[in-house]
Design a protein around this motif. Structure first.
Motif, PDB file in Angstrom:
ATOM      1  N   ASP A 112       0.943  -1.155  -0.056  1.00 36.68           N
ATOM      2  CA  ASP A 112       0.007   0.210  -0.114  1.00 36.68           C
ATOM      3  C   ASP A 112       0.710   1.299   0.018  1.00 36.68           C
ATOM      4  OD1 ASP A 112      -2.388  -1.024  -0.154  1.00 36.68           O
ATOM      5  OD2 ASP A 112      -2.703  -1.412   2.160  1.00 36.68           O
ATOM      6  N   TYR A 113       1.406   1.526  -1.113  1.00 35.11           N
ATOM      7  CA  TYR A 113       2.197   2.759  -1.274  1.00 35.11           C
ATOM      8  C   TYR A 113       1.105   4.037  -1.302  1.00 35.11           C
ATOM      9  CZ  TYR A 113       6.589   0.472  -2.027  1.00 35.11           C
ATOM     10  OH  TYR A 113       7.813  -0.260  -1.788  1.00 35.11           O
ATOM     11  N   ILE A 114       1.672   5.122  -0.834  1.00 32.16           N
ATOM     12  CA  ILE A 114       0.604   6.414  -1.103  1.00 32.16           C
ATOM     13  C   ILE A 114       0.973   6.906  -2.332  1.00 32.16           C
ATOM     14  CG2 ILE A 114       0.474   8.549  -0.157  1.00 32.16           C
ATOM     15  CD1 ILE A 114       1.085   7.294   2.806  1.00 32.16           C
ATOM     16  N   VAL A 115       0.025   7.647  -2.879  1.00 30.16           N
ATOM     17  CA  VAL A 115       0.251   8.180  -4.141  1.00 30.16           C
ATOM     18  C   VAL A 115       1.648   9.107  -4.579  1.00 30.16           C
ATOM     19  CG1 VAL A 115      -0.465   9.917  -6.110  1.00 30.16           C
ATOM     20  CG2 VAL A 115      -1.894   8.086  -5.173  1.00 30.16           C
ATOM     21  N   GLU A 116       1.973   9.809  -3.385  1.00 35.25           N
ATOM     22  CA  GLU A 116       3.005  10.626  -3.084  1.00 35.25           C
ATOM     23  C   GLU A 116       4.222   9.604  -3.460  1.00 35.25           C
ATOM     24  OE1 GLU A 116       3.168  14.068  -2.066  1.00 35.25           O
ATOM     25  OE2 GLU A 116       5.411  13.838  -2.397  1.00 35.25           O
ATOM     26  N   GLU A 117       4.317   8.725  -2.687  1.00 37.30           N
ATOM     27  CA  GLU A 117       5.483   7.620  -2.851  1.00 37.30           C
ATOM     28  C   GLU A 117       5.691   7.218  -4.184  1.00 37.30           C
ATOM     29  OE1 GLU A 117       6.206   5.539   1.200  1.00 37.30           O
ATOM     30  OE2 GLU A 117       4.213   5.294   0.504  1.00 37.30           O
ATOM     31  N   VAL A 118       4.420   6.872  -4.840  1.00 40.53           N
ATOM     32  CA  VAL A 118       4.528   6.250  -6.256  1.00 40.53           C
ATOM     33  C   VAL A 118       5.440   7.603  -7.330  1.00 40.53           C
ATOM     34  CG1 VAL A 118       3.278   5.599  -8.237  1.00 40.53           C
ATOM     35  CG2 VAL A 118       2.690   4.916  -6.117  1.00 40.53           C
ATOM     36  N   LEU A 119       5.023   8.798  -7.008  1.00 40.99           N
ATOM     37  CA  LEU A 119       5.415   9.865  -7.867  1.00 40.99           C
ATOM     38  C   LEU A 119       6.873  10.187  -7.481  1.00 40.99           C
ATOM     39  CD1 LEU A 119       2.559  12.647  -7.444  1.00 40.99           C
ATOM     40  CD2 LEU A 119       3.133  10.871  -9.521  1.00 40.99           C
ATOM     41  N   VAL A 173      -3.327  12.652  -4.118  1.00 40.35           N
ATOM     42  CA  VAL A 173      -1.719  12.624  -3.554  1.00 40.35           C
ATOM     43  C   VAL A 173      -1.508  12.168  -2.419  1.00 40.35           C
ATOM     44  CG1 VAL A 173       0.192  13.956  -2.762  1.00 40.35           C
ATOM     45  CG2 VAL A 173      -0.807  14.414  -5.119  1.00 40.35           C
ATOM     46  N   GLY A 174      -2.596  12.137  -1.458  1.00 38.31           N
ATOM     47  CA  GLY A 174      -2.594  11.509   0.042  1.00 38.31           C
ATOM     48  C   GLY A 174      -3.066  10.031  -0.073  1.00 38.31           C
ATOM     49  N   ARG A 175      -3.727   9.833  -1.099  1.00 36.58           N
ATOM     50  CA  ARG A 175      -4.577   8.473  -1.160  1.00 36.58           C
ATOM     51  C   ARG A 175      -3.554   7.372  -1.291  1.00 36.58           C
ATOM     52  NH1 ARG A 175      -9.626   8.921  -3.866  1.00 36.58           N
ATOM     53  NH2 ARG A 175      -9.715   6.812  -3.984  1.00 36.58           N
ATOM     54  N   LYS A 176      -3.890   6.038  -0.786  1.00 33.00           N
ATOM     55  CA  LYS A 176      -3.111   4.825  -1.198  1.00 33.00           C
ATOM     56  C   LYS A 176      -3.328   4.620  -2.628  1.00 33.00           C
ATOM     57  CE  LYS A 176      -3.151   2.932   3.341  1.00 33.00           C
ATOM     58  NZ  LYS A 176      -3.556   1.842   4.338  1.00 33.00           N
ATOM     59  N   PHE A 177      -2.251   4.210  -3.393  1.00 33.39           N
ATOM     60  CA  PHE A 177      -2.443   4.036  -4.794  1.00 33.39           C
ATOM     61  C   PHE A 177      -3.331   2.926  -5.241  1.00 33.39           C
ATOM     62  CE2 PHE A 177      -0.903   1.867  -8.750  1.00 33.39           C
ATOM     63  CZ  PHE A 177      -0.861   2.774  -9.665  1.00 33.39           C
ATOM     64  N   ASN A 178      -3.333   1.794  -4.495  1.00 31.59           N
ATOM     65  CA  ASN A 178      -4.216   0.548  -4.606  1.00 31.59           C
ATOM     66  C   ASN A 178      -5.776   0.977  -4.402  1.00 31.59           C
ATOM     67  OD1 ASN A 178      -2.139  -1.110  -5.409  1.00 31.59           O
ATOM     68  ND2 ASN A 178      -2.026  -1.871  -3.459  1.00 31.59           N
TER      69      ASN A 178
END
Lengths: 342, 258
Positions: free
Chosen positions: B90-97, B126-131
C-alpha cells in the motif's frame, strides 16, 4: 505559492517514519537490557558493565549471556531483513525464508555436512557449517526464483506451493541423513530442526555474525531499487534500475544471511514473515525505512523469544522456534485472510 | 536527435511479431502509433524503451546505439508509461510519484510534483493509497510519474527527451482523455518526442503531428494524419470499411466505420 505549501503530506510522513524508527530503536534497547539480565542466573547488567561485580555473574554475562543475546539479535535482524527483501523482490507479502524453503535448504546443507564430513564439521565448524548452509539456502532461493520467473509473475499461490515442495524435498534429505546418522549426530540434527541460540559461544558466534552482517548490509542499501520493483520489473528498468543485478544481489545476500544464521541457530520460523509485516503496519511499505525498521524489530523479537525460551521453564529450555511458531502461525493465518487473491 | 528503430525483427515463441520495422520518433512531435489488435504496437514500444532487444535491427537514441547506454542513462532521457497492474503493497500516491524522481533534491521534487499534480488533475489523490484508486485515477498518476521522470528544472531546457505511452487513455473519461492529450502536445514543444499508442483514430488525427500505422507486424503507412488516414489504407489495415472525411468547421479529420 499556496499550492506548494499544500504539499505538506510528505513532510508529515517523513516525521512519522523517523519517529517510528526511533520507537523501534528504543524498544530494541529495552528488550536487549532485559534479555541480558534475565535467565537462569539473574544478572545486574549495570553492575557487571561497570566492573563492580565480578566472579560467577560476570563470567556468565560475558561468556554465555552476551554472545547468546548478540546472536539472537543478529539472527533476528537478518532474518527480518531477508524476509522484507524477498517479499519486495517477489512482490508478495507472504514470502518468508522459512515458508518458501530457504531455511530448510540451509538446514539440509548444514546437516549433510555434519553427517557426511563430521571431522570437517567438528574442526572447522565455525566456517564449514555456515558455508554448507549458505550453499543450501542459495540453491533453494535460486531455484525458486528461476521456477517462478518461468510463469512471468509471482502469484502468492505459486510461491507458496513451490515453497511447500522445496520444504518437503529438503525434509526428505534431512530425514535421510537422520536415518544414516548415529546417536550423537542425531542430537545435533534435532537441534537444526527446532532452532536454538543455546550453543552460542564467541568462537562460533563471531564468524557467523560477521557473515550475516556482511550480507545484510547490501540488502539494507537496496531500498530504492526494491521500491521501484513494486511498480513491476519493466517499470523499474524504465526508471534506471539494473533489474538483473538487483535480483542477483537480493537472492545472493538473503541466502547468505539466512544460511549463516541457520548454521549457528537452526531454523527460526516466522520471524522473516511477521516482522516485515508488523513494521509495514507501523511505518508503511517504503523499503528505505522498512528494511531498517525490520532489522530493529526483528532483533528485538528474537531476543524476546529467546529470553522467554530460557526463562519459562528454568533450568530447562524450550526450543525458540516453538515460541516463534506459536506466535507466527496464527499470524500467518490472519495474514492469509487479509491477502486473499483479488 | 531522434529515437530510431531500423529494420527491427522480433519473434515471441514461434509467432513473428515484427518484421523489418523502421520508425523514427523526433523530439518536438506527438507521434501516434495505431493499428489493429496484435499488430505489434506494444512490442515496438518495448523495443523503443530498451526493455527488449530486437532479434535483428538496431535502436538508436540521438545516433547512439541504445544498448550502449546504462539503464540510468536511458532513464534520464526517456520515460515510459505501461498498461498497469496493481502494486503488492500500500504505497501512497506521493511515494509512487517520488519513485520517478531521479533528480535528487527533495525540495525540488515537491515543487515539480505539485506543478505536475495540478496539471494532471491528481492533486486530490496525492495522499491516497495507490491501490485504492480506480483504474482511470491510477492511469493519471502513472502519467504524472512519467512526466516527473523527464522533468527538467529549467523550463527552457532543450535536451531531447522521449515519452513513450502505451494506451495512456484506455480507462480515462472523456475530459481527462482530452486533458492528457493536450498535455502531451504542450510538453512536446520542450523538445520532447511523445509516442502514443492509441485506439481512437479520431483522437490520433486530432492530436498527433505524425502517425505510424502498424498491421501484421509491419509499418503500413507513416506520415502526417492526412497522409496516413485514407479510406483505402485504413480499410485494408483494419479489415473493415472505414471512411475518412474532413470536417471543415472543426478543421480536422473525422474517421468512422460503415
Amino acid at each position: 505559492m499556496n499550492s506548494v505549501d499544500e504539499l505538506k503530506l510528505p513532510a508529515r510522513l517523513y516525521g512519522l517514519r523517523m519517529g517510528g524508527l526511533a520507537l523501534l530503536g528504543a524498544l530494541l534497547a529495552g528488550v536487549c537490557a532485559m534479555a541480558l539480565g534475565a535467565g537462569a542466573i539473574r544478572i545486574p547488567v549495570l553492575d557487571v558493565l561497570a566492573g563492580v561485580n565480578s566472579g560467577l555473574e560476570s563470567t556468565v554475562f560475558f561468556q554465555i549471556r552476551a554472545p547468546r543475546v548478540l546472536l539472537a539479535g543478529v539472527v533476528g535482524a537478518t532474518l527480518a531483513v531477508a524476509g522484507a527483501s524477498l517479499q519486495g523482490l517477489f512482490r508478495n507479502p507472504l514470502a518468508d525464508p522459512g515458508l518458501i524453503g530457504v531455511s530448510s535448504g540451509g538446514a539440509l546443507g548444514a546437516v549433510s555436512m555434519i553427517v557426511m564430513a563430521p571431522a570437517l564439521a567438528g574442526a572447522g565448524a565455525a566456517y564449514a557449517l555456515p558455508l554448507s548452509a549458505i550453499a543450501g539456502s542459495l540453491a533453494v532461493t535460486a531455484f525458486l526464483y528461476a521456477f517462478a520467473s518461468r510463469f512471468g509473475h509471482f502469484s502468492i499461490v505459486t510461491i507458496l506451493l513451490v515453497g511447500i515442495a522445496l520444504n518437503a524435498l529438503a525434509n526428505v534429505g534431512i530425514g535421510l541423513f537422520q536415518y544414516l546418522s548415529d546417536d550423537a549426530a542425531l542430537r545435533t540434527l534435532t537441534f537444526w530442526m527446532m532452532g536454538s541460540f543455546g550453543s552460542a559461544a564467541w568462537t562460533t558466534v563471531l564468524p557467523a555474525v560477521a557473515l550475516m552482517a556482511m550480507a545484510a548490509v547490501p540488502l539494507l542499501r537496496q531500498g530504492r531499487e526494491l521500491d521501484l520493483l513494486q511498480l513491476g520489473e519493466p517499470e523499474a528498468f524504465h526508471l534506471g534500475v539494473d533489474v538483473r543485478r538487483t535480483k542477483r544481489r537480493v537472492i545472493l545476500c538473503s541466502a547468505v544471511t539466512v544460511g549463516a544464521g541457520v548454521a549457528v541457530s537452526g531454523i527460526i520460523a516466522f520471524i522473516g514473515l511477521v516482522v516485515p509485516h508488523l513494521t509495514r503496519l507501523a511505518i508503511g511499505p517504503n523499503h528505505r525505512y522498512l528494511l531498517a525498521g525490520s532489522a530493529l524489530l526483528g532483533a528485538a523479537l528474537a531476543m524476546l523469544a529467546d529470553t522467554v525460551a530460557r526463562t519459562l521453564a528454568t533450568p530447562a529450555e524450550i526450543p525458540v522456534s516453538l515460541i516463534t511458531s506459536a506466535l507466527g502461525a496464527p499470524f500467518f493465518l490472519w495474514l492469509i485472510s487479509r491477502v486473499r487473491p483479488k | 536527435m531522434t529515437l530510431l528503430v531500423e529494420g527491427a525483427e522480433l519473434s515471441i515463441g514461434r509467432a513473428r511479431v515484427l518484421s523489418g520495422v523502421s520508425v523514427a520518433l523526433r523530439p518536438g512531435t506527438v507521434t501516434a502509433l495505431v493499428g489493429p489488435n496484435g499488430a505489434g504496437k506494444t512490442s515496438l514500444l518495448r523495443i523503443m524503451s530498451g526493455e527488449i532487444a530486437p532479434a535483428s535491427g538496431a535502436v538508436r537514441v540521438d545516433s547512439r546505439p541504445l544498448q550502449d547506454l546504462s539503464p540510468q542513462q536511458q532513464a534520464r532521457c526517456r520515460s515510459v508509461m505501461t498498461q498497469h497492474p496493481r502494486m503488492a503493497f500500500d504505497y501512497i500516491v506521493e511515494e509512487v510519484l517520488e519513485m520517478a524522481w531521479i533528480h535528487g533534491c527533495r525540495e525540488r521534487f515537491r515543487r515539480a510534483a505539485m506543478t505536475i499534480a495540478l496539471d494532471c488533475d491528481i492533486r486530490q489523490l496525492v495522499g491516497r493509497k495507490f491501490n485504492t484508486l480506480s483504474g482511470g485515477e491510477r492511469q493519471r498518476v502513472q502519467f504524472a510519474r512519467a512526466l516527473l521522470q523527464i522533468w527538467r528544472h529549467r523550463e527552457d531546457a532543450t535536451e531531447p527527451r522521449y515519452l513513450l505511452l502505451d494506451e495512456p487513455t484506455a480507462s480515462l473519461d472523456v475530459a481527462h482523455e482530452l486533458l492528457l492529450l493536450r498535455i502531451t502536445r504542450k510538453i512536446s514543444e520542450r523538445n520532447i518526442g511523445v509516442l502514443l499508442i492509441l485506439h481512437d483514430l479520431n483522437l490520433a488525427a486530432r492530436f498527433a503531428s505524425h502517425v505510424i500505422l502498424l498491421a501484421n507486424g509491419a509499418v503500413q503507412a507513416a506520415g502526417s494524419p492526412e497522409a496516413v488516414f485514407t479510406n483505402n489504407v485504413l480499410s485494408q489495415a483494419y479489415g473493415a470499411r472505414m471512411h475518412v472525411e474532413r470536417h471543415e468547421r472543426l478543421g480536422r479529420l473525422l474517421i468512422h466505420t460503415d
